[in-house]
Design a protein around this motif. Structure first.
Motif, PDB file in Angstrom:
ATOM      1  N   CYS A  10       0.859  -1.184   0.000  1.00 13.33           N
ATOM      2  CA  CYS A  10       0.000   0.000   0.000  1.00 13.33           C
ATOM      3  C   CYS A  10       0.893   1.231   0.000  1.00 13.33           C
ATOM      4  O   CYS A  10       1.701   1.417   0.915  1.00 13.33           O
ATOM      5  CB  CYS A  10      -0.921   0.007   1.220  1.00 13.33           C
ATOM      6  N   THR A  11       0.806   2.049  -1.049  1.00 14.50           N
ATOM      7  CA  THR A  11       1.674   3.210  -1.168  1.00 14.50           C
ATOM      8  C   THR A  11       1.031   4.231  -2.099  1.00 14.50           C
ATOM      9  O   THR A  11      -0.003   3.959  -2.718  1.00 14.50           O
ATOM     10  CB  THR A  11       3.055   2.787  -1.707  1.00 14.50           C
ATOM     11  N   MET A  12       1.625   5.391  -2.202  1.00 14.59           N
ATOM     12  CA  MET A  12       1.116   6.411  -3.123  1.00 14.59           C
ATOM     13  C   MET A  12       1.250   5.915  -4.552  1.00 14.59           C
ATOM     14  O   MET A  12       2.270   5.354  -4.939  1.00 14.59           O
ATOM     15  CB  MET A  12       1.889   7.720  -2.948  1.00 14.59           C
ATOM     16  N   ASN A  13       0.214   6.117  -5.322  1.00 16.84           N
ATOM     17  CA  ASN A  13       0.211   5.669  -6.713  1.00 16.84           C
ATOM     18  C   ASN A  13       1.127   6.554  -7.550  1.00 16.84           C
ATOM     19  O   ASN A  13       1.232   7.758  -7.321  1.00 16.84           O
ATOM     20  CB  ASN A  13      -1.218   5.732  -7.263  1.00 16.84           C
ATOM     21  N   GLU A  58      -5.770   8.211  -4.209  1.00 19.33           N
ATOM     22  CA  GLU A  58      -4.385   8.450  -4.594  1.00 19.33           C
ATOM     23  C   GLU A  58      -3.465   7.295  -4.209  1.00 19.33           C
ATOM     24  O   GLU A  58      -2.270   7.339  -4.487  1.00 19.33           O
ATOM     25  CB  GLU A  58      -3.876   9.738  -3.923  1.00 19.33           C
ATOM     26  N   MET A  59      -4.034   6.271  -3.557  1.00 18.00           N
ATOM     27  CA  MET A  59      -3.221   5.152  -3.084  1.00 18.00           C
ATOM     28  C   MET A  59      -3.270   3.983  -4.061  1.00 18.00           C
ATOM     29  O   MET A  59      -4.302   3.713  -4.680  1.00 18.00           O
ATOM     30  CB  MET A  59      -3.707   4.684  -1.714  1.00 18.00           C
ATOM     31  N   ALA A 106       1.172   2.445   9.104  1.00 23.68           N
ATOM     32  CA  ALA A 106      -0.110   2.547   8.404  1.00 23.68           C
ATOM     33  C   ALA A 106      -0.950   1.306   8.530  1.00 23.68           C
ATOM     34  O   ALA A 106      -2.154   1.344   8.362  1.00 23.68           O
ATOM     35  CB  ALA A 106       0.136   2.848   6.916  1.00 23.68           C
ATOM     36  N   ILE A 139      -2.852  -0.118  -4.132  1.00 25.06           N
ATOM     37  CA  ILE A 139      -2.920  -1.255  -3.225  1.00 25.06           C
ATOM     38  C   ILE A 139      -2.782  -2.535  -4.032  1.00 25.06           C
ATOM     39  O   ILE A 139      -3.197  -2.610  -5.186  1.00 25.06           O
ATOM     40  CB  ILE A 139      -4.243  -1.272  -2.432  1.00 25.06           C
ATOM     41  N   ARG A 175      -6.236   0.582  -7.284  1.00 26.50           N
ATOM     42  CA  ARG A 175      -5.968   1.853  -6.632  1.00 26.50           C
ATOM     43  C   ARG A 175      -7.221   2.329  -5.904  1.00 26.50           C
ATOM     44  O   ARG A 175      -8.343   2.004  -6.277  1.00 26.50           O
ATOM     45  CB  ARG A 175      -5.494   2.901  -7.635  1.00 26.50           C
ATOM     46  N   HIS A 176      -6.994   3.095  -4.864  1.00 23.34           N
ATOM     47  CA  HIS A 176      -8.082   3.652  -4.060  1.00 23.34           C
ATOM     48  C   HIS A 176      -7.744   5.109  -3.814  1.00 23.34           C
ATOM     49  O   HIS A 176      -6.889   5.437  -2.992  1.00 23.34           O
ATOM     50  CB  HIS A 176      -8.216   2.888  -2.742  1.00 23.34           C
ATOM     51  N   GLU A 179       8.541   0.809   0.399  1.00 25.87           N
ATOM     52  CA  GLU A 179       7.087   0.921   0.411  1.00 25.87           C
ATOM     53  C   GLU A 179       6.518   0.210   1.631  1.00 25.87           C
ATOM     54  O   GLU A 179       7.217  -0.468   2.367  1.00 25.87           O
ATOM     55  CB  GLU A 179       6.478   0.285  -0.866  1.00 25.87           C
ATOM     56  N   SER A 180       5.221   0.365   1.845  1.00 24.05           N
ATOM     57  CA  SER A 180       4.546  -0.336   2.926  1.00 24.05           C
ATOM     58  C   SER A 180       4.235  -1.759   2.487  1.00 24.05           C
ATOM     59  O   SER A 180       3.348  -1.980   1.668  1.00 24.05           O
ATOM     60  CB  SER A 180       3.249   0.393   3.305  1.00 24.05           C
TER      61      SER A 180
END
Length: 354
Positions: free
Chosen positions: A228-231, A260-261, A312, A263, A257-258, A292-293
């Motif tokens: 899970c990170t910024m797109n 701006e993220m 997070a 996944i 994506r969700h 990244e996460s």
């Protein structure tokens, strides 16, 4: 490789021989061509791979509308998929005419692997086998064929089975489904679309193979890693390259994506261990390279490492029934992903109906 477009995305469908690094090579080509991946799902089974990728034009968003550019994208992807086909080996890249309609993404993956003959390696089990049992018997007084299945119970088992029956043009007239503990029993009274029953042994054998394959496709091996990170542009290429360079092979992937993220969930194995082991050192190295996460969700039986969660999210262990055990995470990556993919399935009108 085939493609179709809607008002928002272009859909790419890819099938071929599975090999370590295949998804990495595909995503690298798309990044080089400035195609932004908005969602992707990849399944592997019996040495075959099926991938559905939704992309946008990286320069301005929206679908790829220029026919010449779309043809170039297809050509580059075909080169990747065909690169490791040996002489005389069955080729697996196909150009198909997209048809308007809506097909659930996972059902489409079933259709792609079925068309790619992934079921030909599936065999029935004997009474001592704990895997998937399929029996097909006639019901002459009612004019049906009776299909009985016994397998491990899991989420979406009924969906996968009905997809196989429907796509093979069998009509279900009656059905009974039950589960007890970890086992599930399914019984179907079916006929062929023309009203005939399964009279030939070859027909019964093929149906048995296809049902086993449909159930097995979702039962992938590996350690599940959630990201899970910024797109951003090229994210999928960077993540999959880090997996490949550290000797990890992807057996299944779900990316979306969700807001701006970005996944995603990846099921990975170490090619050198034959898919039975993923070392904690390898996972930690991937985390360091990506920054990244990354959260370990499901551990292999022999995986005894521990990866610290980011602020997070927290790792959770899932039981076979799909419920979460242990401490509940602050949010569910799977819930976010499937909410997005469900939207694609119901609203992305360019999905292909076979």
């Amino acid at each position: 490789v085939s493609s179709s477009s809607s008002s928002d995305h272009t859909a790419l469908e890819i099938t071929g021989i599975d090999r370590p690094g295949l998804l990495s090579e595909i995503s690298a080509v798309l990044a080089q061509l400035e195609c932004h991946v908005t969602a992707a799902v990849a399944w592997t089974h019996s040495g075959r791979a099926a991938v559905i990728i939704y992309v946008e034009e990286g320069r301005g968003g929206g679908p790829i509308v220029d026919s010449g550019r779309l043809a170039h994208v297809q050509e580059q992807l075909e080169n990747v998929v065909e690169a490791h086909h040996g002489t005389g080996e069955r080729r697996s890249v196909r150009l198909t005419d997209p048809k308007l309609g809506r097909t659930h993404t996972e059902r489409r993956l079933h259709q792609l692997l079925y068309a790619d003959l992934d079921y030909t390696r599936c065999q029935g089990c004997n009474d001592d086998c704990a895997k998937i049992h399929v029996t097909i018997e006639p019901c002459e007084e009612k004019g049906y064929s009776i299909v009985n299945l016994r397998s491990a119970d899991r989420p979406k088992l009924l969906f996968d089975t009905v997809c196989a029956l429907t796509d093979m043009e069998y009509v279900v007239f009656h059905a009974a489904v039950s589960s007890l503990g970890t086992l599930a029993d399914q019984e179907y009274f079916i006929r062929q679309k023309d009203g005939c029953t399964l009279e030939k042994e070859s027909e019964r054998h093929k149906l048995s193979q296809c049902l086993i394959a449909a159930i097995e496709r979702r039962d992938c091996d590996g350690l599940r890693l959630d990201v899970c990170t910024m797109n951003r542009m090229g994210l999928l290429s960077d993540v999959t390259r880090a997996f490949r360079e550290n000797g990890l092979s992807i057996s299944r992937a779900e990316v979306g994506r969700h807001g701006e993220m970005a996944i995603g969930s990846f099921y990975v194995t170490e090619a050198s261990s034959g898919g039975s082991y993923v070392s904690p050192e390898t996972v930690e190295q991937v985390r360091k390279e990506l920054g990244e996460s990354i959260v370990v969700v499901d551990k292999l039986p022999c995986w005894n490492g521990e990866v610290k969660p980011t602020a997070a999210s927290k790792p959770s262990t899932r039981r076979h029934d799909g419920s979460a055990g242990g401490e509940k995470p602050r949010f569910s990556l799977g819930t976010l992903f499937w909410a997005h993919l469900g939207w694609l399935s119901s609203n992305f009108g360019s999905s292909i109906r076979s």
